[in-house]
Design an enzyme around this catalytic site. Structure first.
Site, PDB file in Angstrom:
ATOM      1  N   CYS A 174      -6.304 -15.865  -9.121  1.00 35.43           N
ATOM      2  CA  CYS A 174      -4.887 -15.657  -8.813  1.00 35.43           C
ATOM      3  C   CYS A 174      -3.945 -16.376  -9.779  1.00 35.43           C
ATOM      4  O   CYS A 174      -2.724 -16.301  -9.629  1.00 35.43           O
ATOM      5  CB  CYS A 174      -4.620 -16.070  -7.382  1.00 35.43           C
ATOM      6  N   HIS A 306       3.263 -20.986  -4.824  1.00 34.09           N
ATOM      7  CA  HIS A 306       2.103 -20.085  -4.710  1.00 34.09           C
ATOM      8  C   HIS A 306       2.050 -19.562  -3.272  1.00 34.09           C
ATOM      9  O   HIS A 306       1.906 -18.376  -3.046  1.00 34.09           O
ATOM     10  CB  HIS A 306       0.823 -20.829  -5.097  1.00 34.09           C
ATOM     11  N   HIS A 343      -0.207 -10.795  -1.447  1.00 33.75           N
ATOM     12  CA  HIS A 343      -0.789 -11.524  -2.572  1.00 33.75           C
ATOM     13  C   HIS A 343      -1.347 -10.497  -3.559  1.00 33.75           C
ATOM     14  O   HIS A 343      -2.340  -9.827  -3.267  1.00 33.75           O
ATOM     15  CB  HIS A 343      -1.895 -12.445  -2.068  1.00 33.75           C
TER      16      HIS A 343
END
Lengths: 418, 86
Positions: A174, A306, A343
């Site tokens: 990620c 995040h 996400h």
């Protein structure tokens, strides 16, 4: 020595919240939620209908890219070799290239770099290949191998832009996009390129991939609620965002206006667990970004976190921010768009950079959606109430990946200097 | 058998036409292959389509060279069980 800061002169987006920058920015700054029940997304989930019923997923919400018709962007002959993640990246790159004005007057080919981050690469093509082999008794399509290459998106963009310089992919789960973006900064600083097309892309709505995430028990069966008490995990998004970065000299010489300035960033590794982050790695990434950019903590007016919505990420990220900013954390707004768009894996750092630029341009920070009540373990101001006017001159954007790979980007308004 | 072969050849010619980039090129079995401007990716797709359509496996030698479109078409058709030997 070249200026350590670089200019962002173009950007492009393919997302669940819009298929161009304007639509995406408007949705994000207005605090719209694009994580929807799968039945509302219907056939747009890009799954064969027979698998919809048989998915047997515990989670029932997601944020796929809706309404993206690849045949409007690519000839069939080209499309036969492009996985969905490469399609997203190429379309986003075209937007960025055009905003930078390079569609009219392209830069010197040998001085263009292309770096695209991706966590999944051609995952969807792999899944479709297995489906054909095992369920349909057919052969995988002949270009399956090049479609699955992580560098497929970069190669396609290089072909479309004529980039003859350094071209490759980065992959760090990620943090893939954030690594790609920072690698672009390093290319420009080092003199290896004048222009860098950087960003990230991932396509996530392959049934095997969704099942695999379900098995990991990280996706919430509720809805993503970052930094909130009662949070149960993340929601899955997808998409791409790409940027044109230029050295200050190059942008000024051609009179190109900057959207924002990428001041620098920090990259660290936990050297630790595959799925459990270590907050010390996050702290070091934040410190490294401040040190590299030359920005003092007092100049940071907002952090795009995040903020995945998992118990452990949000707790450690909030505590890392407090450790770096101390008592000033009380007056430092921090939010995440992952409860707006899910996400997007390797693309998340790029989509979040588009949001961070929008915050610098408009002065408005997006809210953290679906927030129920404060969690004492997450001692930050997560902007739960709705969009907020914050007018920052500089912001940070975090990407903290599985495997303990951390990146923090530092950027400023276009009119700000070191 | 001859008519079966004709049908197979026609089908393969249509696959070639659907894959080549320049759709304005007109060709038949006697056209020199170079005039069709078929590239390696096109060949891969044509082979794949023939395999799918006729449920066969085509295993052309790596160094295969063809003078005409017909040479290529007949080489592919040779792997189709239903086709008579031309």
């Amino acid at each position: 020595m070249a200026s350590p800061w670089v200019e962002i002169t173009g950007r492009g987006v393919v997302s669940c919240a819009g298929l161009d920058v304007a639509a995406f920015q408007n949705a994000i700054l207005a605090g719209e939620g694009h994580i929807k029940p799968f039945d509302e997304n219907g056939r747009e989930l890009n799954l064969p209908p027979e698998f919809m019923a048989g998915l047997k997923l515990r989670f029932t919400r997601g944020a796929p890219v809706i309404g993206f018709d690849p045949t409007q962007h690519f000839e069939p002959r080209v499309l036969a070799g492009l996985d969905r993640f490469s399609q997203f990246a190429a379309v986003a790159a075209r937007q960025a290239w055009k905003e930078a004005g390079f569609d009219v007057a392209p830069p010197v080919a040998d001085r263009i770099a292309v770096i695209v981050g991706t966590a999944n690469a051609g995952n969807e093509s792999v899944g479709q290949g297995w489906q054909r082999i095992l369920l349909e008794g057919r052969k995988p399509v002949p270009l399956t191998i090049p479609m699955t290459m992580a560098s497929g998106a970069s190669s396609r963009i290089a072909r479309e832009t004529g980039a003859h310089g350094p071209v490759f992919a980065t992959s760090s789960a990620c943090a893939s996009a954030a690594h790609a973006i920072l690698m672009g900064v390093m290319m420009l600083r080092s003199g290896l390129a004048d222009v860098a097309l950087v960003g990230g892309s991932d396509a996530c709505y392959d049934f095997g991939y969704l099942r695999a995430w379900d098995a990991l028990r990280v996706v919430t069966t509720d809805i993503c609620r970052p930094f909130s008490k009662g949070r149960l995990g993340m929601s899955i998004g997808e998409g791409a965002a790409m940027f044109v970065l230029e050295t200050t000299d190059h942008a000024r010489a051609r009179g190109a206006p900057a959207l924002a300035r990428l001041a620098g960033g920090g990259m660290t590794s936990d050297a630790g667990d595959l799925t459990t982050p270590d907050g010390r790695g996050m702290v070091r990434a934040l410190h490294a970004a401040l040190r590299d950019s030359g920005l003092t903590p007092e100049r940071i007016g907002y952090i795009n976190a995040h903020g995945t919505g998992t118990q452990i990420n949000d707790r450690l990220e909030a505590q890392a921010i407090r450790e770096v900013f101390g008592a000033a954390t009380d007056k430092l707004p921090v939010s995440t768009i992952k409860s707006s768009i899910g996400h997007a894996m390797g693309a998340s750092g790029a989509l979040e950079l588009v949001a961070a630029i929008a915050t610098l341009e408009s002065g408005i920070a997006p809210p953290t959606l679906n927030y129920l009540e404060p969690d004492p373990d997450c001692p930050i101001d997560a902007i739960p109430e709705g969009p907020r006017k914050v007018n920052p001159e500089a912001v940070l954007s975090n990407s903290f990946a599985f495997g303990g790979l951390n990146v923090t980007l530092a950027l400023t308004r276009a009119d700000v200097n070191l | 058998m001859a008519s079966d072969n004709e049908q197979i050849y026609t089908k393969i010619l249509s696959f070639i036409h659907s894959e080549i980039q320049d759709k304005s090129v007109e060709f038949d079995m006697d056209t020199p292959i170079a005039a069709v401007k078929i590239d390696s990716i096109d060949v891969i797709h044509v082979v794949f389509k023939v395999e799918e359509e006729f449920e066969t496996t085509i295993d052309l030698p790596q160094d295969s060279k063809f003078d005409t479109v017909g040479d290529f078409v007949r080489a592919l058709a040779a792997f189709i069980p239903a086709a008579g030997q031309a």
